[in-house]
Design a protein around this motif. Structure first.
Motif, short mmCIF file in Angstrom:
data_model
loop_
_atom_site.label_atom_id
_atom_site.label_comp_id
_atom_site.label_asym_id
_atom_site.label_seq_id
_atom_site.Cartn_x
_atom_site.Cartn_y
_atom_site.Cartn_z
N MET A 44 -18.53 12.56 23.85
CA MET A 44 -19.75 13.31 23.56
C MET A 44 -19.45 14.63 22.85
N LEU A 50 -19.04 10.60 30.25
CA LEU A 50 -20.13 9.84 30.87
C LEU A 50 -19.73 9.47 32.30
N ARG A 51 -20.11 10.34 33.23
CA ARG A 51 -19.81 10.11 34.66
C ARG A 51 -18.39 9.58 34.86
N ASP A 52 -18.24 8.50 35.65
CA ASP A 52 -16.90 7.99 35.92
C ASP A 52 -16.42 7.00 34.86
N LEU A 53 -17.27 6.77 33.86
CA LEU A 53 -16.93 5.77 32.86
C LEU A 53 -16.04 6.38 31.77
N LYS B 84 -23.43 6.83 23.86
CA LYS B 84 -24.54 7.78 23.69
C LYS B 84 -25.86 7.15 24.12
N THR B 86 -26.18 4.90 26.44
CA THR B 86 -26.15 4.87 27.90
C THR B 86 -26.40 6.25 28.47
N ARG B 87 -25.84 7.29 27.82
CA ARG B 87 -26.08 8.64 28.31
C ARG B 87 -27.57 9.00 28.21
N LEU B 90 -29.34 7.23 30.91
CA LEU B 90 -29.03 7.91 32.16
C LEU B 90 -29.87 9.18 32.32
N ASP B 94 -32.41 9.74 35.35
CA ASP B 94 -32.36 10.88 36.25
C ASP B 94 -33.65 11.69 36.20
N GLU B 124 -21.62 0.89 38.57
CA GLU B 124 -21.08 1.73 39.64
C GLU B 124 -20.41 2.98 39.08
N ASN B 125 -19.71 2.82 37.95
CA ASN B 125 -19.09 3.99 37.33
C ASN B 125 -20.12 4.99 36.83
N LEU B 126 -21.33 4.49 36.57
CA LEU B 126 -22.40 5.40 36.14
C LEU B 126 -23.14 5.99 37.35
#
Lengths: 143, 209
Positions: A44, A50-53, B84, B86-87, B90, B94, B124-126
């Motif tokens: 980014m 991106l979190r844990d990814l 991007k 996915t972000r 997300l 949220d 899960e990673n997200l």
């Protein structure tokens, strides 16, 4: 009186121009540009990932003075992550960037190593060439 | 003279505000190519589908009959625009935390590699679950076909990075399968607009909430 006001306006204008152009100097302009082109799709623009990814690059515990040269190995050859369910496959790997030169990788490292709250010092193309010639993750692979 | 100008500015401001107001209370359009059946214009709607999500549950139109949802097309090993997208998904996920009537649907277009366990790991990673966000797989051609119904493109292309070429739209669908808005998932401002449209659609569908 009119001349006086005109003089004030010119003075303020020149102060404004100098404050926006002269005081700002970005020592990592090349690195930033390369980062935005080659790294920001995943990590980014703001380096937060991106979190844990996808790992954040902010205050990275990995990106230190000791590791800055080695991090070049990760950029050039990528990071393999075998799928725990099927080790022949990879899962969410970091893709390699084999086409970047030592100079370009140095620029990226010096940018991310001194941005996002990191203080990893500096590398240079000569030192990096030496490190890249002996990367533990060197084996090229198909992505 | 100054008094007249002040009044004029005041009137213009009120008019501008009224303009915004009426614009925000009108219905969002129903997008896509409408069909004309017996002289009636039927707006485009998402056809029947059945896919399987990260928890091996069937997901169909019925899953979304009580909710508005945002759909996109991605694959987990995508090195280009997907992170991007996915972000952005997300961020919307949220933003609407706690609302059971807002769901998310991500279709993998790489059904060979993106198995159910892999989709599960991705979710899960997200830090998200199938209560609100379904990551689905299914028949490859069905997914490619339905992408068109979502006004998107998903094709296999060995020359594209990661092996697939696809568009990065986030598509907003209402309870009646109609597309009501969309935005470029790689553009933060477009996503802000899409969030506003979602809030507007929610007011339209459940005025009390």
């Amino acid at each position: 009186m009119r001349t006086f006001f005109a003089a004030i306006v010119v003075l303020l204008g020149s102060v404004y121009v100098s404050s926006t152009s002269c005081n700002y100097y970005n020592p990592h302009a090349q690195g930033e540009r390369l980062y935005l082109t080659h790294c920001a799709a995943c990590h980014m623009d703001d380096g937060k990932g991106l979190r844990d990814l996808i790992p954040s690059l902010h205050e990275s515990a990995f990106l230190t003075r000791e590791n800055i040269h080695f991090t070049g190995c990760l950029i050039r050859y990528g990071i393999k992550r075998p799928d725990p369910l099927d080790p022949s496959q990879e899962i969410f790997p970091m893709p390699p960037l084999p086409d970047l030169s030592e100079t370009e990788i140095s620029n990226i490292l010096n940018y991310i190593g001194n941005h996002f709250g990191n203080e990893a010092g500096y590398t240079n193309p000569v030192k990096l060439r030496e490190t890249l010639s002996d990367c533990p993750n060197r084996a090229p692979r198909q992505y | 003279m100054i008094r007249k100008i002040k009044i004029f500015i005041l009137i213009s401001a009120v008019a501008a505000l009224l303009g915004c107001y009426s614009d925000n209370t009108g219905e969002l359009p129903r997008l896509g190519l409408p069909q004309i059946i017996n002289g009636d214009t039927i707006p485009h709607s998402i056809p029947d589908f059945t896919f399987m999500n990260q928890d091996s549950q069937w997901v169909s139109n019925e899953t979304f009959s009580q909710a508005v949802y945002v759909a996109d097309f991605f694959f987990t090993s995508c090195p280009t625009i997907c992170p991007k997208l996915t972000r952005s998904m997300l961020r919307m996920h949220d933003h609407f935390e706690g609302r059971e009537d807002v769901l998310f649907l991500s279709h993998t277009i790489d059904v060979r590699r993106d198995s159910i366990p892999r989709l599960k790991m991705y979710a899960e990673n997200l830090g998200v679950s199938s209560d609100r966000w379904h990551f689905v797989t299914g028949d490859r051609d069905e997914i490619f076909d339905i992408a068109e119904d979502y006004m998107s493109i998903a094709i296999e292309d060995e020359d594209a990075p990661g092996g697939f070429d696809h568009s990065g739209w986030l598509i907003l669908v209402d309870q009646n399968r109609h597309i009501r808005s969309y935005g470029d998932g790689t553009d933060d401002e477009a996503v802000d607009r899409l969030i506003k449209d979602m809030e507007r659609l929610l007011r339209e569908t459940s005025p009390s909430g």
